[in-house]
Motif scaffolding. Structure first.
Motif, PDB file in Angstrom:
ATOM      1  N   TRP A   1      50.017  55.258  32.121  1.00 48.19           N
ATOM      2  CA  TRP A   1      49.752  54.534  30.871  1.00 48.19           C
ATOM      3  C   TRP A   1      50.951  53.700  30.416  1.00 48.19           C
ATOM      4  CZ3 TRP A   1      45.170  53.607  29.029  1.00 48.19           C
ATOM      5  CH2 TRP A   1      44.118  54.488  29.283  1.00 48.19           C
ATOM      6  N   LYS A   2      52.152  54.232  30.563  1.00 49.75           N
ATOM      7  CA  LYS A   2      53.350  53.528  30.095  1.00 49.75           C
ATOM      8  C   LYS A   2      53.521  52.180  30.799  1.00 49.75           C
ATOM      9  CE  LYS A   2      55.062  56.536  27.123  1.00 49.75           C
ATOM     10  NZ  LYS A   2      55.256  56.202  25.678  1.00 49.75           N
ATOM     11  N   ASP A   3      53.045  52.113  32.033  1.00 52.89           N
ATOM     12  CA  ASP A   3      53.176  50.864  32.791  1.00 52.89           C
ATOM     13  C   ASP A   3      52.291  49.748  32.253  1.00 52.89           C
ATOM     14  OD1 ASP A   3      54.968  52.089  34.550  1.00 52.89           O
ATOM     15  OD2 ASP A   3      53.346  52.792  35.851  1.00 52.89           O
ATOM     16  N   LEU A   4      51.314  50.109  31.420  1.00 50.39           N
ATOM     17  CA  LEU A   4      50.397  49.104  30.858  1.00 50.39           C
ATOM     18  C   LEU A   4      50.953  48.446  29.599  1.00 50.39           C
ATOM     19  CD1 LEU A   4      46.889  50.789  31.299  1.00 50.39           C
ATOM     20  CD2 LEU A   4      47.931  48.981  32.667  1.00 50.39           C
ATOM     21  N   ASP A   5      52.131  48.875  29.165  1.00 50.14           N
ATOM     22  CA  ASP A   5      52.753  48.251  27.997  1.00 50.14           C
ATOM     23  C   ASP A   5      53.062  46.791  28.300  1.00 50.14           C
ATOM     24  OD1 ASP A   5      53.801  48.158  25.418  1.00 50.14           O
ATOM     25  OD2 ASP A   5      55.834  48.621  26.110  1.00 50.14           O
TER      26      ASP A   5
ATOM     27  N   ARG B   1      33.991  43.289  22.901  1.00 45.40           N
ATOM     28  CA  ARG B   1      34.684  43.494  21.633  1.00 45.40           C
ATOM     29  C   ARG B   1      33.939  44.550  20.805  1.00 45.40           C
ATOM     30  NH1 ARG B   1      38.095  39.919  19.360  1.00 45.40           N
ATOM     31  NH2 ARG B   1      37.245  38.234  20.675  1.00 45.40           N
ATOM     32  N   GLY B   2      34.662  45.555  20.353  1.00 46.69           N
ATOM     33  CA  GLY B   2      34.065  46.595  19.537  1.00 46.69           C
ATOM     34  C   GLY B   2      33.305  47.648  20.327  1.00 46.69           C
ATOM     35  N   SER B   3      33.335  47.562  21.653  1.00 51.81           N
ATOM     36  CA  SER B   3      32.600  48.512  22.497  1.00 51.81           C
ATOM     37  C   SER B   3      33.335  49.841  22.582  1.00 51.81           C
ATOM     38  CB  SER B   3      32.414  47.937  23.900  1.00 51.81           C
ATOM     39  OG  SER B   3      33.670  47.800  24.545  1.00 51.81           O
ATOM     40  N   GLY B   4      32.627  50.856  23.100  1.00 50.86           N
ATOM     41  CA  GLY B   4      33.251  52.146  23.301  1.00 50.86           C
ATOM     42  C   GLY B   4      34.399  52.076  24.282  1.00 50.86           C
ATOM     43  N   THR B   5      34.270  51.212  25.305  1.00 52.51           N
ATOM     44  CA  THR B   5      35.336  51.075  26.297  1.00 52.51           C
ATOM     45  C   THR B   5      36.604  50.507  25.655  1.00 52.51           C
ATOM     46  OG1 THR B   5      34.492  48.894  26.938  1.00 52.51           O
ATOM     47  CG2 THR B   5      33.740  50.783  28.228  1.00 52.51           C
ATOM     48  N   GLU B   6      36.453  49.547  24.762  1.00 54.93           N
ATOM     49  CA  GLU B   6      37.620  48.996  24.069  1.00 54.93           C
ATOM     50  C   GLU B   6      38.236  50.052  23.168  1.00 54.93           C
ATOM     51  OE1 GLU B   6      38.769  44.967  21.652  1.00 54.93           O
ATOM     52  OE2 GLU B   6      37.070  46.113  20.874  1.00 54.93           O
ATOM     53  N   ALA B   7      37.380  50.803  22.458  1.00 56.45           N
ATOM     54  CA  ALA B   7      37.877  51.832  21.546  1.00 56.45           C
ATOM     55  C   ALA B   7      38.685  52.888  22.302  1.00 56.45           C
ATOM     56  CB  ALA B   7      36.711  52.483  20.811  1.00 56.45           C
ATOM     57  N   ILE B   8      38.213  53.295  23.477  1.00 50.46           N
ATOM     58  CA  ILE B   8      38.949  54.276  24.289  1.00 50.46           C
ATOM     59  C   ILE B   8      40.327  53.734  24.660  1.00 50.46           C
ATOM     60  CG2 ILE B   8      39.068  55.374  26.566  1.00 50.46           C
ATOM     61  CD1 ILE B   8      36.038  55.712  26.447  1.00 50.46           C
ATOM     62  N   MET B   9      40.369  52.499  25.144  1.00 47.77           N
ATOM     63  CA  MET B   9      41.639  51.921  25.585  1.00 47.77           C
ATOM     64  C   MET B   9      42.603  51.714  24.419  1.00 47.77           C
ATOM     65  SD  MET B   9      41.303  51.899  28.805  1.00 47.77           S
ATOM     66  CE  MET B   9      42.489  50.811  29.616  1.00 47.77           C
TER      67      MET B   9
ATOM     68  N   GLY C   1      51.851  55.146  22.814  1.00 47.12           N
ATOM     69  CA  GLY C   1      52.865  54.290  22.215  1.00 47.12           C
ATOM     70  C   GLY C   1      53.084  52.984  22.947  1.00 47.12           C
ATOM     71  N   ILE C   2      51.989  52.364  23.417  1.00 43.39           N
ATOM     72  CA  ILE C   2      52.100  51.093  24.127  1.00 43.39           C
ATOM     73  C   ILE C   2      51.260  50.024  23.426  1.00 43.39           C
ATOM     74  CG2 ILE C   2      52.513  52.221  26.342  1.00 43.39           C
ATOM     75  CD1 ILE C   2      49.567  51.675  27.069  1.00 43.39           C
ATOM     76  N   LYS C   3      51.477  48.782  23.827  1.00 43.84           N
ATOM     77  CA  LYS C   3      50.706  47.670  23.276  1.00 43.84           C
ATOM     78  C   LYS C   3      50.347  46.725  24.412  1.00 43.84           C
ATOM     79  CE  LYS C   3      50.719  44.156  19.631  1.00 43.84           C
ATOM     80  NZ  LYS C   3      51.510  43.532  18.537  1.00 43.84           N
ATOM     81  N   TYR C   4      49.040  46.423  24.529  1.00 43.17           N
ATOM     82  CA  TYR C   4      48.597  45.538  25.603  1.00 43.17           C
ATOM     83  C   TYR C   4      48.941  44.085  25.278  1.00 43.17           C
ATOM     84  CZ  TYR C   4      45.696  49.681  26.405  1.00 43.17           C
ATOM     85  OH  TYR C   4      45.256  50.959  26.589  1.00 43.17           O
TER      86      TYR C   4
END
Length: 335
Positions: A152-156, A165-173, A181-184
């Motif tokens: 996960w840290k590598d996705l920062d 937009r607004g889907s369950g998949t987006e909410a999970i990510m 503690g990362i930001k896409y």
């Protein structure tokens, strides 16, 4: 009769109805004498007209908005739609480019029923919308190309792809980003787990989230090139149905028929995961499904049943509470 079979019973069996009719006729004969034939005939005519009116009212169409390409996870909807059609309710499924457009079609009245979990979008509109049945709960798998990312840290600061937009998949990510503690850098919206899986194979996407079928397909075809990221226990709806309150109030009978069939299909899947695979063949559903994905059908439904993602009761109050908590924690909606 056992729910949800009761609405199929239009009349009592002849062995009961004929003696009962004779008994009633005798009672009328005793009370009304010579007037009995006319009164009794009038009652029968009234009952026949009422039955005809009820049958005609049931011959209706539900305009169904799907913000995705039809896939494996839509089989239960397709099967339920075929069954509802036999009961006089036609479910006309229209595939929109994405979930946002499909949701807007419901809000604007161009479609009657929508599929998905657009809580964020519906929070911003003034039109009364109601979720009325849960089709399935979330069972998704964050996956990355391990030539570029290990965890996960590598996705920062990196780009990811989700359903919409607004889907369950987006909410999970988004929830996972908060927890780690990362930001896409950017979130791309690519409808269809199958589409995202193929894009991962081609190298056009490096990080995404897939359903069980396409996760298995990608891990099999990728030959060690992809890694699943841990997600923990997430309880929320994957697919639910929603509609304008006004529509639900005016079309209760038709909606009830469709919901009954959806519940029935889910119960059959939970009892025998292969039942939906067999029904697909019998009804000729998803004829264009690629052979490699077709091979994954039994695994998808067996894993789904093991994970308890197909509710036997349409979700109920617990599903609504879990959704509000999950989408609130992810930041998709205000708590």
């Amino acid at each position: 009769h056992a729910y949800p079979d009761d609405s199929r019973r239009w009349m009592m069996p002849l062995a009961v109805s004929i003696p009962l009719a004779a008994l009633l006729y005798g009672a009328f004969r005793f009370l009304l004498g010579a007037y009995t034939p006319g009164v009794f005939a009038g009652m029968l005519l009234t009952a026949a007209l009422a039955l005809t009116a009820g049958s005609a009212a049931a011959q209706t169409k539900i305009k169904y908005a799907l913000g995705d390409v039809l896939g494996v996870d839509d089989l239960l909807v397709l099967a339920a739609a075929e069954r509802a059609k036999k009961r006089g309710v036609e479910v006309e499924i229209t595939q929109f480019k994405n979930e946002e457009i499909a949701t807007q079609a419901v809000i604007n009245g161009q479609a009657d029923v929508g599929q998905g979990t657009p809580y964020a979008a519906l929070e911003k509109v003034n039109v009364p919308i109601r979720f009325f049945v849960q089709l399935s709960s979330l069972q998704f798998f964050p996956i990355v190309n391990n030539e570029h990312y290990k965890g996960w840290k590598d996705l920062d600061g990196q780009e990811i792809a989700v359903q919409g937009r607004g889907s369950g998949t987006e909410a999970i990510m988004l929830l996972m980003a908060k927890e780690h503690g990362i930001k896409y850098k950017n979130v791309s919206y690519v409808p269809g787990s199958q589409v995202r899986a193929l894009a991962m194979l081609k190298g056009n996407i490096r990080a995404t989230i897939l359903d069980s079928t396409n996760k298995n397909f990608l891990m099999k075809e990728g030959a060690g090139k992809f890694t699943l990221l841990p997600m923990g226990n997430v309880k929320a709806s994957d697919e639910s149905l929603f509609a304008r309150l006004e529509y639900l109030q005016k079309n209760q009978a038709a909606v009830q028929v469709f919901v009954e069939e959806l519940v029935r299909v889910n119960r059959e899947i939970n009892k025998n995961p292969m039942s939906i695979v067999e029904e697909r063949k019998k009804l000729g559903l998803l004829k264009d499904l690629p052979a490699k994905l077709e091979e994954e059908l039994p695994t998808y439904f067996k894993e789904g049943v093991a994970g308890g993602i197909f509710p036997n009761d349409g979700g109920g109050e617990s599903a609504a509470k879990n959704d509000l908590e999950f989408f609130g924690l992810s930041g998709s909606i205000k708590k």
